[in-house]
Write an enzyme that holds these catalytic residues in place. Structure first.
Site, mmCIF file in Angstrom:
data_model
loop_
_atom_site.group_PDB
_atom_site.id
_atom_site.type_symbol
_atom_site.label_atom_id
_atom_site.label_comp_id
_atom_site.label_asym_id
_atom_site.label_seq_id
_atom_site.Cartn_x
_atom_site.Cartn_y
_atom_site.Cartn_z
ATOM 1 N N LYS A 52 3.774 7.643 76.384
ATOM 2 C CA LYS A 52 4.097 9.129 77.044
ATOM 3 C C LYS A 52 2.781 9.760 77.699
ATOM 4 O O LYS A 52 2.951 10.180 78.842
ATOM 5 C CB LYS A 52 4.586 9.932 75.628
ATOM 6 C CG LYS A 52 5.997 9.636 75.518
ATOM 7 C CD LYS A 52 6.725 10.450 74.259
ATOM 8 C CE LYS A 52 7.859 9.671 73.705
ATOM 9 N NZ LYS A 52 8.459 10.210 72.629
ATOM 10 N N GLN A 96 6.528 14.235 68.260
ATOM 11 C CA GLN A 96 7.299 12.789 67.791
ATOM 12 C C GLN A 96 7.880 12.682 66.447
ATOM 13 O O GLN A 96 7.355 12.811 65.550
ATOM 14 C CB GLN A 96 5.996 11.919 67.932
ATOM 15 C CG GLN A 96 6.274 10.346 67.967
ATOM 16 C CD GLN A 96 7.240 9.946 69.182
ATOM 17 O OE1 GLN A 96 7.066 10.176 70.198
ATOM 18 N NE2 GLN A 96 8.218 9.172 68.746
ATOM 19 N N ASP A 119 12.235 17.206 75.031
ATOM 20 C CA ASP A 119 12.918 16.130 74.299
ATOM 21 C C ASP A 119 14.361 16.428 74.482
ATOM 22 O O ASP A 119 15.259 15.473 74.303
ATOM 23 C CB ASP A 119 12.582 16.053 73.154
ATOM 24 C CG ASP A 119 12.109 14.776 72.539
ATOM 25 O OD1 ASP A 119 11.953 14.077 73.524
ATOM 26 O OD2 ASP A 119 11.134 14.519 71.729
#
Ligand code: NDP
Length: 281
Positions: A52, A96, A119
């Site tokens: 990422k 995460q 997200d």
């Protein structure tokens, strides 16, 4: 022989477009920054987080990295999120997953400002998707829509079966297909006559986390098959939820694992980071 849907090439195409958009924003004096928080050192998470950050660098946006120890408390994590929520120089916040067992994922997701929820996991983002309002969309399903469209596969009016009903893949996938005017069926572990249900699909999307479970008995001849699964087979080799060798000869198009859906997820995360500027203005 089926067409192989190439996620690597499509994701690269998207990243090149995003690079240009990031450059345009910089010229207008707007910097874009993603904050990535990782708790503990789960090896798979370390790889995802590294990729990422590399993605941000590639398209020319900033990333801030918070690598917190496994024993970080929920309160400490929430207080970092609150700090990042309040920072004008942070556009996106990503925590995460999975988190260590002593931290409640739902509480953490809900703490992220929905305007920075790149997200797309916050209940407000999911609700907005459900009623067709602007908001962040979960990256993997958004990537699958792009993969289909950019591979010239039309969705409207198609019989689509989504196998799997998780909050991050199956459910948002179904909503996105509905938004594209598909006729959508969601199947899961309690579905009766599963093979019969999946065999109805013109487009079959599989997200179950079961290595190579989907063989040709589950697939209509000529169907498009999208394999979301990322698993290890008995030889520790990366494989999907679909038995590629068995299914590929009878379908019209299929995603490989790796190199199919996987690369699209990061491309769509980067897309959400660029989009955040518009949503926040
Ligand atoms: P979850 O474990 O959260 O959900 C799995 C879903 O599959 C559940 O809805 C479950 O049904 C259903 N299921 C499980 N076994 C069966 C079965 N035998 N028959 C029918 N349905 C079944 O998984 P995720 O959605 O998070 O992930 C799915 C896969 O996708 C995993 O391999 C994961 O690694 C991969 N993944 C890949 C990403 C990428 O970037 N390519 C991103 C995210 C995930 P029920 O609800 O009834 O239990």
């Amino acid at each position: 022989m089926a067409a192989i849907i190439d996620g690597k090439t499509v994701s690269l195409q998207i990243k090149e477009e995003l690079k240009q958009k990031a450059a345009d924003l910089r010229t207008q004096g707007t910097a874009v920054t993603l904050a990535v928080i990782q708790v503990g050192d789960n090896p798979a998470s370390c790889v995802y987080v590294r990729n990422k950050k590399k993605g941000c660098e590639y398209i020319g946006i900033g990333s801030l990295s918070y690598e917190l120890p496994e024993e970080t408390t929920q309160d400490e994590l929430l207080s970092l999120i609150r700090e990042l929520n309040g920072r004008g120089d942070v556009n996106g916040i990503l925590v995460q997953l999975p988190l260590p067992a002593h931290i409640d994922e739902d509480t953490v997701i809900k703490a992220i400002d929905p305007q920075k929820d790149v997200d797309g996991f916050h209940p407000q983002s999911v609700g907005a998707l459900c009623i067709g309002q602007p908001g962040f969309v979960s990256c993997t399903p958004a990537g699958i829509i792009q993969l289909l469209k950019r591979s010239g596969i039309s969705i409207e009016g198609k019989e689509c079966v989504v196998l799997g009903r998780s909050n991050i893949v199956g459910k948002p996938m179904s909503l996105l297909l509905l938004r594209e005017n598909a006729t959508v069926t969601i199947a899961h572990s309690r579905t009766k006559n599963l093979k019969e249900v999946t065999s109805r699909a013109d487009i079959l999307i599989v997200a179950i986390g079961k290595p190579k479970m989907i063989t040709r008995e589950y697939v209509k001849e000529g169907a498009v098959v999208i394999d979301v699964g990322i698993n290890r087979d008995e030889n520790n080799k990366l494989c999907g939820d679909v038995d590629f060798e068995d299914v590929e000869p009878i379908c019209s198009a299929i995603t490989p694992v790796p190199g199919g859906v996987g690369p699209m997820t990061i491309a769509m995360l980067l897309n959400n980071c660029i989009e955040s500027v518009r949503l926040q203005s």
